[in-house]
Design an enzyme around this catalytic site. Structure first.
Site, PDB file in Angstrom:
ATOM      1  N   GLY A   4       6.946  -1.564  -2.372  1.00  0.00           N
ATOM      2  CA  GLY A   4       6.403  -0.489  -2.601  1.00  0.00           C
ATOM      3  C   GLY A   4       7.560   0.272  -3.614  1.00  0.00           C
ATOM      4  N   ARG A   5       8.964   0.632  -3.305  1.00  0.00           N
ATOM      5  CA  ARG A   5       9.722   1.579  -4.301  1.00  0.00           C
ATOM      6  C   ARG A   5       9.990   0.694  -5.469  1.00  0.00           C
ATOM      7  NH1 ARG A   5      14.500   2.735  -0.437  1.00  0.00           N
ATOM      8  NH2 ARG A   5      13.487   0.877   0.788  1.00  0.00           N
ATOM      9  N   GLN A  33      -7.185  -1.485   1.631  1.00  0.00           N
ATOM     10  CA  GLN A  33      -6.519  -1.372   2.947  1.00  0.00           C
ATOM     11  C   GLN A  33      -7.373  -0.232   3.512  1.00  0.00           C
ATOM     12  OE1 GLN A  33      -3.137   1.324   4.225  1.00  0.00           O
ATOM     13  NE2 GLN A  33      -2.092  -0.854   4.718  1.00  0.00           N
ATOM     14  N   ASN A  74       2.149   2.178  11.203  1.00  0.00           N
ATOM     15  CA  ASN A  74       2.697   3.559  10.710  1.00  0.00           C
ATOM     16  C   ASN A  74       1.949   4.724  11.529  1.00  0.00           C
ATOM     17  OD1 ASN A  74       2.470   1.815   7.794  1.00  0.00           O
ATOM     18  ND2 ASN A  74       4.461   2.383   8.383  1.00  0.00           N
ATOM     19  N   HIS A 102      -5.279  -1.319   8.352  1.00  0.00           N
ATOM     20  CA  HIS A 102      -4.236  -0.715   8.701  1.00  0.00           C
ATOM     21  C   HIS A 102      -4.105  -0.404   9.928  1.00  0.00           C
ATOM     22  CE1 HIS A 102      -0.684   1.542   7.804  1.00  0.00           C
ATOM     23  NE2 HIS A 102      -1.046   2.507   6.977  1.00  0.00           N
ATOM     24  N   TYR A 121      -0.945   5.462  12.654  1.00  0.00           N
ATOM     25  CA  TYR A 121      -2.142   6.010  12.322  1.00  0.00           C
ATOM     26  C   TYR A 121      -2.984   5.388  13.657  1.00  0.00           C
ATOM     27  CZ  TYR A 121      -0.478   7.125   7.669  1.00  0.00           C
ATOM     28  OH  TYR A 121       0.015   7.726   6.797  1.00  0.00           O
ATOM     29  N   PRO A 147       0.823  -1.206  -0.063  1.00  0.00           N
ATOM     30  CA  PRO A 147       0.113  -0.088   0.046  1.00  0.00           C
ATOM     31  C   PRO A 147       0.899   1.124  -0.086  1.00  0.00           C
ATOM     32  CG  PRO A 147       0.087  -1.025   2.110  1.00  0.00           C
ATOM     33  CD  PRO A 147       0.586  -1.954   1.246  1.00  0.00           C
ATOM     34  N   MET A 148       0.633   2.186  -0.945  1.00  0.00           N
ATOM     35  CA  MET A 148       1.179   3.488  -1.176  1.00  0.00           C
ATOM     36  C   MET A 148       0.240   4.707  -1.280  1.00  0.00           C
ATOM     37  SD  MET A 148       4.459   2.015  -3.617  1.00  0.00           S
ATOM     38  CE  MET A 148       3.224   0.972  -4.367  1.00  0.00           C
ATOM     39  N   THR A 149       0.473   5.649  -0.462  1.00  0.00           N
ATOM     40  CA  THR A 149      -0.491   6.923  -0.432  1.00  0.00           C
ATOM     41  C   THR A 149      -0.233   7.381  -1.789  1.00  0.00           C
ATOM     42  OG1 THR A 149      -0.766   6.979   2.158  1.00  0.00           O
ATOM     43  CG2 THR A 149      -0.972   8.860   0.466  1.00  0.00           C
TER      44      THR A 149
END
Length: 383
Positions: free
Chosen positions: A340-341, A119, A197, A194, A199, A41-43
């Site tokens: 991700g990256r 997510q 991180n 989630h 949250y 998951p990537m915002t």
């Protein structure tokens, strides 16, 4: 397309023996995933102002499935139109219109043979862009560390949150459950809670942000209570055959180096409790997933999770090199991995790994000045 995809030939027979396990299917609850490679998951803050998924997002998510990823996990999706939203232009699953906007995304991923999980995220005190409410809510009135993230359109310090009442906690739980129902109705293969991180659920878990003296604060069991209630509410909403996962971490977007105070004892307590819940997989994330979770030696966070849970463990953290990704599986530290990256750099990363094609390094310009899909499009046109 927002993420270009150039098909590569299916050369399954050329897979290197060391990375071959990454391409084996995996059973997660009632769902079979074609391989062990997931998109993390990537915002991307690229929805409409009303939280609706867009055609650009259809192309973005679809390209990962076309590129060979067996599982796609969406960016964090807000769960209610009260205090859940974290960022402007973040997508939601809080109402029927937002639900229906996700249908083309899901259909595109499925058309390419992939599976997709939504997510579900409540930002809590780290909300920096919410048109629904002026203030933020959290377990306690503790000012978050750090400053808002400019590449997600934030500016300045975080705001002091309002402590959540029991009614507000109940509403947040209901929001998670309703969003899960919307995800199921939209055709998603599952949801990921989630809990990482920094949250809301992580704020309840973390002692320095949770100073409550009621049943949601104090010891580890009490600080985990909200997470467990969310898992239970979602399972009750979607039934036994819909995949429910959970993401958990030590570090936070505003406190990157945070470690659990009790080290391996806290890990055993967290993972032991989650083992008794009804989740279908556990997603651990660290900066470098294969490194010791505590100090200079010892097991990784994923390996610690795998000691305590019987469900598949998904490892995340700088696994965009095939050797690191395959190594997690080979050592028995994880059952599958998320990128991700690596996925942002190459939507067809799995096919490139399979064929030995070039894997370019990650370009941080993809995230600046705004980490959205429009910026990524501009960068590719310039290149």
């Amino acid at each position: 397309m927002s993420v270009p995809f150039h098909p590569l030939p299916d050369t399954r027979h050329t897979v290197d023996a060391a990375t071959a396990p990454l391409f084996e299917p995996l059973r997660i609850g009632a769902l079979t995933v074609p391989n062990r490679l997931a998109v993390a998951p990537m915002t991307r803050v690229s929805a409409t102002a009303d939280g609706h998924a867009t055609p650009r997002m259809v192309d973005y998510y679809g390209a990962f499935a076309a590129g060979g990823f067996g599982l796609v996990i969406t960016e964090g999706v807000y769960t209610d139109t009260a205090h859940a939203q974290g960022y402007l232009f973040q997508p939601g699953l809080a109402d029927a219109v937002q639900r229906d906007a996700w249908r083309p995304v899901v259909a595109r991923v499925h058309a390419h043979g992939g599976r997709i999980v939504a997510q579900l995220m409540h930002a809590g005190a780290l909300s920096q862009g919410n048109p629904h409410r002026a203030g933020t809510m959290a377990p306690s009135a503790v000012l978050p560390k750090g400053r808002q993230m400019t590449f997600y359109r934030g500016d300045g310090p975080y705001r002091m949150p309002e402590p959540m009442s029991i009614a507000a906690i109940d509403a947040a739980v209901d929001g998670f459950a309703q969003a899960a129902r919307h995800a199921q109705a939209a055709g998603f293969d599952g949801v990921e809670i989630h809990g990482a991180n920094g949250y809301l659920l992580d704020q309840f878990l973390t002692a320095h942000t949770n100073r409550r003296d009621d049943g949601y604060g104090g010891g580890l069991v009490q600080r985990l209570r909200l997470t467990m209630e969310v898992v239970q509410a979602i399972r009750g909403a979607v039934g036994p055959d819909f995949v429910v996962g959970l993401r958990i971490s030590q570090g936070k977007v505003n406190d990157f180096s945070h470690k659990w105070a009790g080290a391996e004892d806290d890990a055993a307590g967290v993972f032991g409790a989650l083992a008794a819940s009804s989740i279908d997989y556990l997603h651990t994330t660290e900066f470098e997933a294969w490194k010791p979770a505590f100090g200079d030696a010892g097991p990784s966070l994923a390996a610690l999770a795998r000691r305590h849970v019987s469900v598949p463990v998904l490892a995340n953290g700088a696994l965009h090199e095939g050797a690191h990704a395959a190594g997690m599986l080979a050592r028995g530290e994880a059952d599958f991995v998320s990128l991700g990256r690596g996925a942002l750099t190459h939507a067809d990363w799995p096919l490139r790994l399979r064929t030995g094609a070039t894997l370019a390094p990650f370009d941080r310009a993809l995230l600046a000045p705004i980490a959205d899909l429009a910026n990524a499009d501009r960068l590719r046109r310039q290149g």
